[in-house]
Design an enzyme around this catalytic site. Structure first.
Site, PDB file in Angstrom:
ATOM      1  N   LYS A  64       0.836  -1.199   0.000  1.00  0.00           N
ATOM      2  CA  LYS A  64       0.000   0.000   0.000  1.00  0.00           C
ATOM      3  C   LYS A  64       0.873   1.251   0.000  1.00  0.00           C
ATOM      4  O   LYS A  64       0.670   2.170  -0.773  1.00  0.00           O
ATOM      5  CB  LYS A  64      -0.927  -0.024   1.223  1.00  0.00           C
ATOM      6  CG  LYS A  64      -1.786   1.210   1.354  1.00  0.00           C
ATOM      7  CD  LYS A  64      -2.722   1.120   2.539  1.00  0.00           C
ATOM      8  CE  LYS A  64      -3.349   2.484   2.792  1.00  0.00           C
ATOM      9  NZ  LYS A  64      -4.291   2.489   3.895  1.00  0.00           N
ATOM     10  N   GLU A 114      10.500  -4.621   4.540  1.00  0.00           N
ATOM     11  CA  GLU A 114      10.592  -6.027   4.126  1.00  0.00           C
ATOM     12  C   GLU A 114      10.305  -6.160   2.628  1.00  0.00           C
ATOM     13  O   GLU A 114      11.033  -6.815   1.881  1.00  0.00           O
ATOM     14  CB  GLU A 114       9.571  -6.889   4.887  1.00  0.00           C
ATOM     15  CG  GLU A 114       9.871  -7.099   6.365  1.00  0.00           C
ATOM     16  CD  GLU A 114       9.226  -6.052   7.252  1.00  0.00           C
ATOM     17  OE1 GLU A 114       8.950  -4.932   6.757  1.00  0.00           O
ATOM     18  OE2 GLU A 114       8.996  -6.350   8.437  1.00  0.00           O
TER      19      GLU A 114
HETATM   20  O1  F6P Z   1       3.179  -2.937   9.695  1.00  0.00           O
HETATM   21  C1  F6P Z   1       1.797  -3.040   9.593  1.00  0.00           C
HETATM   22  C2  F6P Z   1       1.311  -2.812   8.216  1.00  0.00           C
HETATM   23  O2  F6P Z   1       1.199  -1.458   7.973  1.00  0.00           O
HETATM   24  C3  F6P Z   1       0.003  -3.533   7.978  1.00  0.00           C
HETATM   25  O3  F6P Z   1      -1.083  -2.823   8.443  1.00  0.00           O
HETATM   26  C4  F6P Z   1       0.025  -3.717   6.506  1.00  0.00           C
HETATM   27  O4  F6P Z   1      -0.903  -4.663   6.097  1.00  0.00           O
HETATM   28  C5  F6P Z   1       1.455  -4.111   6.287  1.00  0.00           C
HETATM   29  O5  F6P Z   1       2.167  -3.350   7.227  1.00  0.00           O
HETATM   30  C6  F6P Z   1       1.991  -3.898   4.910  1.00  0.00           C
HETATM   31  O6  F6P Z   1       1.959  -2.548   4.541  1.00  0.00           O
HETATM   32  P1  F6P Z   1       2.163  -2.109   3.051  1.00  0.00           P
HETATM   33  O7  F6P Z   1       1.082  -2.721   2.244  1.00  0.00           O
HETATM   34  O8  F6P Z   1       2.112  -0.618   3.055  1.00  0.00           O
HETATM   35  O9  F6P Z   1       3.509  -2.617   2.590  1.00  0.00           O
END
Ligand code: F6P
Length: 510
Positions: free
Chosen positions: A197, A203
């Site tokens: 998102k 990671e």
């Molecule tokens: O660290 C928590 C979080 O923000 C979750 O709420 C989310 O699903 C995940 O990390 C991954 O976030 P992104 O889709 O922004 O990489």
């Protein structure tokens, strides 16, 4: 009004005193209607809640609690697109992603048009990849909501997944995972979906960079064809050289994003029509949640039961047991949904709460769990409500297996309730242990969509009654900040200002 200040909360506290002596066996013996009264059909899902420590009078008080805490107004505010995620000043509109095209007017007409203007090219792209025989492996790189939803759904819908393509999910920054998946893959046959998102998650960005390096080292040249970004941060994806992007919006929370571009692996796996069925099943549950009266509204009844179990019966856990091996990632998915949404200790105004919120949620598929931790569920010192999820029809032809599976699900719920007397002690089962039984006729894209939307809305209901913001996740931030600091110290060896334990661990690991 905060839930514990309402008259209904006081009435429920009094009511809870009667439940010290509550016994499920007596409750069934004294009320022939109990199974019917405490069951609820909803789109694609039938729920039997009658093996819980609850009765119709308690449910009526819980519905009073819902009224006195403004549940329906809060629900309607979500469905009007108001910014109910107050700490981030965002609307909460994952439900809009499954709303049929052109079905809303007013202020929601434009975002709905955008949803479909994004969905159509995404589904067309999914069909294009399905038709592309050169792509044999799809690797989704994402974590949390950008991993658990699509992974859970692709596994759950394995009977609908096209032949000729393999789906892989890499989430952990642990390089063993990425290296393990890349082994045996060929650059020209692999499509990487970089799902994030924010497009800043360390990671995912680390795995994406390593995947890109692997692709180029393998002689891969067409990054635009082999790397696709699924994100709200299209600019960041483009800066990494990814020109094929499918976007979504800040009003879709990560753990609610399965229905957005994050669902692309699902759409590739089951096709555009299958993905539309998934959305339709969820939409049917949205409508049920919006329109059914409180007493016949399954997400409301389940969410209120969760509040009763947590705050009045003091059950701190919920164990989920899907009796379908394809639902094996469902407990992990529900764990994020419940615990990241409702694991909060302050109300929407930031005031500390004097009552408990999210239960600890965990589980494994049945019958496997029966031969592992069910011992504790039957004879342990704590009472843990169990949520059985069974699917009536199997798609295989091993009739005896399916009957055995379903018989086990029913028998476990029965054993938890009935118990068994043994004066000697070790074979004594107290019984009277609560469970809920959810039943799907079959596991299809539509029924899975309805089941997941049901779970989303029940989490909304308990979170709403508790007065918390179920849509932020500040609790994950501190660890991210400290990991950055420790990461730098691993390189430099600087331990200044660290506590003795952290110092010693760091030094051992350098
Ligand atoms: O660290 C928590 C979080 O923000 C979750 O709420 C989310 O699903 C995940 O990390 C991954 O976030 P992104 O889709 O922004 O990489």
């Amino acid at each position: 009004m905060r839930c514990d200040h309402t008259p209904a909360w006081q009435a429920l506290q009094t009511q809870a005193q009667h439940f010290h002596a509550f016994d499920l066996r007596t409750a069934f013996a004294s009320d022939a209607q109990r199974a019917g009264t405490l069951s609820q059909p909803a789109p694609h899902v039938f729920a039997d809640m009658s093996k819980n420590h609850v009765d119709a009078a308690t449910e009526a008080l819980l519905q009073d609690l819902a009224r006195q805490t403004g549940l329906t107004a809060h629900r309607d505010a979500m469905f009007r697109g108001e910014p109910i995620n107050t700490t981030e000043n965002r609307a909460v509109m994952h439900w809009l992603l499954r709303q049929p095209e052109g079905s809303l007017g007013g202020a929601l007409a434009e975002p709905l048009a955008l949803v479909h203007a994004t969905l159509k090219p995404m589904l067309a792209y999914a069909e294009q990849i399905r038709a592309d025989a050169q792509i044999t492996d799809v690797v989704n790189i994402g974590i949390g909501g950008s991993d658990l939803g699509p992974q859970m759904a692709v596994l759950a819908l394995q009977d609908f997944v096209m032949a000729g393509k393999r789906f892989h999910f890499v989430s952990n920054v642990d390089g063993h995972e990425l290296v393990g998946v890349l082994q045996g893959l060929k650059a020209e046959n692999t499509l990487f979906l970089i799902a994030s998102k924010t497009f800043t998650t360390i990671e995912t960005m680390t795995n994406a960079r390593s995947a890109l390096a692997w692709f180029q080292a393998q002689g891969g040249t067409e990054v635009a064809r082999h790397f696709v970004a699924l994100t709200t941060n299209v600019a960041a994806a483009q800066a990494m050289g990814m020109t094929t992007t499918f976007g979504f919006w800040d009003w879709v929370g990560g753990r609610y994003s399965l229905w957005s571009a994050i669902g692309l692996p699902v759409a590739i796996a089951i096709g555009a029509a299958g993905f539309m069925d998934l959305l339709a099943g969820a939409h049917a549950m949205d409508q049920h949640f919006q329109t059914a009266p409180l007493e016949a509204n399954l997400p409301v009844r389940l969410g209120l039961l969760d509040v009763w179990c947590r705050n009045f019966l003091n059950f701190t856990n919920r164990s989920v047991a899907p009796y379908h091996s394809a639902l094996r990632r469902l407990p992990a998915y529900l764990q994020q949904l419940e615990m990241e949404s409702n694991g909060k200790r302050v109300d929407r105004q930031g005031q500390a709460l004097p009552y408990g919120t999210s239960p600890v949620l965990w589980g494994e598929p049945g019958t496997n769990g029966q031969h592992a931790y069910f011992q504790m569920l039957h004879q342990g010192t704590d009472t843990v409500p169990v949520e059985f999820i069974a699917v009536k029809k199997a798609t295989h032809h091993l009739k005896d297996h399916q009957e055995l599976l379903l018989a086990n699900a029913i028998a476990q719920a029965q054993a938890l309730m009935l118990g068994q007397s043994d004066a000697g002690g070790h074979q004594h089962f107290t019984g009277n242990r609560p469970s809920t039984f959810l039943l799907l006729d079959e596991l299809t894209p539509a029924s899975l969509g309805a089941l997941i939307a049901l779970q989303e809305h029940r989490v909304f209901v308990s979170g709403s009654v508790w007065g918390i913001n179920s849509f932020d996740q500040w609790g994950v931030e501190l660890g991210k900040v400290l990991a950055k600091d420790i990461h730098a110290r691993m390189a430099s060896g600087d331990v200044a200002g660290l506590d003795a334990s952290t110092t010693a661990l760091l030094q051992r690991m350098r």
